[in-house]
Write a protein that holds these residues in place. Structure first.
Motif, mmCIF file in Angstrom:
data_model
loop_
_atom_site.group_PDB
_atom_site.id
_atom_site.type_symbol
_atom_site.label_atom_id
_atom_site.label_comp_id
_atom_site.label_asym_id
_atom_site.label_seq_id
_atom_site.Cartn_x
_atom_site.Cartn_y
_atom_site.Cartn_z
ATOM 1 N N TYR A 1 -0.403 11.312 2.344
ATOM 2 C CA TYR A 1 -1.010 12.219 3.330
ATOM 3 C C TYR A 1 -0.966 13.642 2.773
ATOM 4 C CZ TYR A 1 0.077 8.264 6.444
ATOM 5 O OH TYR A 1 0.179 7.020 7.012
ATOM 6 N N ASN B 1 0.749 4.996 1.084
ATOM 7 C CA ASN B 1 -0.024 5.950 1.886
ATOM 8 C C ASN B 1 0.368 7.368 1.474
ATOM 9 O OD1 ASN B 1 -1.235 4.002 3.782
ATOM 10 N ND2 ASN B 1 0.852 3.739 4.545
ATOM 11 N N ASP C 1 -0.977 -3.268 13.145
ATOM 12 C CA ASP C 1 -1.168 -3.885 11.840
ATOM 13 C C ASP C 1 -1.692 -5.298 12.104
ATOM 14 O OD1 ASP C 1 -0.236 -1.558 10.788
ATOM 15 O OD2 ASP C 1 1.775 -2.294 10.313
ATOM 16 N N HIS D 1 0.796 2.016 16.793
ATOM 17 C CA HIS D 1 1.431 3.175 16.171
ATOM 18 C C HIS D 1 0.384 4.077 15.521
ATOM 19 C CE1 HIS D 1 1.353 -0.147 13.257
ATOM 20 N NE2 HIS D 1 1.358 0.746 12.288
ATOM 21 N N ARG E 1 0.833 -1.213 0.000
ATOM 22 C CA ARG E 1 0.000 0.000 0.000
ATOM 23 C C ARG E 1 0.865 1.259 0.000
ATOM 24 N NH1 ARG E 1 -3.772 -0.385 4.563
ATOM 25 N NH2 ARG E 1 -2.204 0.583 5.907
ATOM 26 N N HIS F 1 -3.284 2.378 15.753
ATOM 27 C CA HIS F 1 -3.672 1.034 15.323
ATOM 28 C C HIS F 1 -2.502 0.075 15.483
ATOM 29 C CE1 HIS F 1 -1.599 2.582 11.756
ATOM 30 N NE2 HIS F 1 -1.414 1.316 11.379
ATOM 31 N N ARG G 1 3.054 13.893 2.437
ATOM 32 C CA ARG G 1 3.903 12.838 3.015
ATOM 33 C C ARG G 1 3.537 11.521 2.344
ATOM 34 N NH1 ARG G 1 3.499 9.102 7.347
ATOM 35 N NH2 ARG G 1 5.503 8.757 8.364
ATOM 36 N N THR H 1 4.370 7.274 2.190
ATOM 37 C CA THR H 1 5.062 6.103 2.739
ATOM 38 C C THR H 1 4.609 4.868 1.959
ATOM 39 O OG1 THR H 1 3.369 5.618 4.427
ATOM 40 C CG2 THR H 1 5.143 7.103 5.074
HETATM 41 O O1 LIG Z 1 2.560 6.116 7.000
HETATM 42 C C1 LIG Z 1 3.087 5.702 8.033
HETATM 43 O O2 LIG Z 1 4.114 6.186 8.508
HETATM 44 C C2 LIG Z 1 2.459 4.538 8.754
HETATM 45 C C3 LIG Z 1 1.517 3.748 7.904
HETATM 46 C C4 LIG Z 1 0.920 2.595 8.634
HETATM 47 O O3 LIG Z 1 1.003 2.477 9.831
HETATM 48 C C5 LIG Z 1 0.211 1.554 7.872
HETATM 49 O O4 LIG Z 1 0.111 1.663 6.642
HETATM 50 O O5 LIG Z 1 -0.274 0.589 8.497
#
Ligand SMILES: O=C(O)CCC(=O)C(=O)O
Ligand SMILES: [Fe+2]
Length: 185
Positions: free
Chosen positions: A43, A41, A60, A117, A39, A58, A127, A129
């Protein structure tokens, strides 16, 4: 993209294998056939979102997550489950973050911690990730015998990754508390 996914997949399996080896387990390829997920992500942090959460607290649901964090924009925070305090996982170039999830806790009969986290918005910018997940088995997961003895009785009822994910969704428990619902009395 395919090259990246293959490399990450190899790393996830290598980490899982080494984890099993470090516990002296007979079966080190326990993750064979487990589904994986990938995935990106994104932001869109704005001045209005500064100080708010970009991703709620949450755990994972899977076994392990390899997270490629944004090299410039921080925000990821992990919770110390003893003190409840959050500490930042600051971005470091050429570094991946490894997050253990619910399935790792079930597999290890409670030895490994499913890390809580969240992502905090600290600055108004974009942002990105990349999260790569080694999820868990399609059949019910039970800890290897090495993790179970008189001092460490079986903690969790056998469950597949999808089974756990369904409980998390139906009960709205994405912070690891779903494990309490499959705990032996
Ligand atoms: O974007 C992040 O730093 C964390 C993403 C995350 O925790 C997730 O995708 O489960
Ligand atoms: Fe996560």
């Amino acid at each position: 993209m395919v090259k990246y996914a293959k490399a990450i997949d190899g790393l996830a399996k290598d980490l899982a294998r080494r984890l099993a080896e470090s516990y002296g387990l007979a079966e080190t390829d326990f993750f064979k056939g487990w589904p994986r997920q990938f995935r990106i992500n994104k932001y869109h942090f704005t001045p209005e979102t500064v100080g708010k959460l970009g991703f709620n607290l949450h755990t994972d649901s899977g076994f392990l997550t390899i997270l490629q964090t944004d090299e410039n924009v921080g925000g990821l925070e992990a919770m110390d489950n003893v003190s409840g305090k959050f500490f930042p996982i600051s971005p470091l170039p050429n570094t991946l973050a490894i997050i253990l999830g619910d399935m790792a806790k079930i597999w290890s009969n409670g030895r490994l911690c499913n890390v809580k986290h969240r992502v905090q918005c600290n600055e108004a910018t974009k942002r990105y990730t990349i999260a790569s997940f080694l999820l868990g088995p399609v059949t019910d997961l039970e800890p290897p015998n090495e993790f179970v003895d008189d001092e460490h009785p079986r903690l969790y009822k056998p469950i597949s990754h999808e089974g756990l994910r369904n409980i998390r969704m139906i009960k709205k428990l994405s912070d690891g508390e779903a494990l309490k619902l499959i705990t032996y009395e």
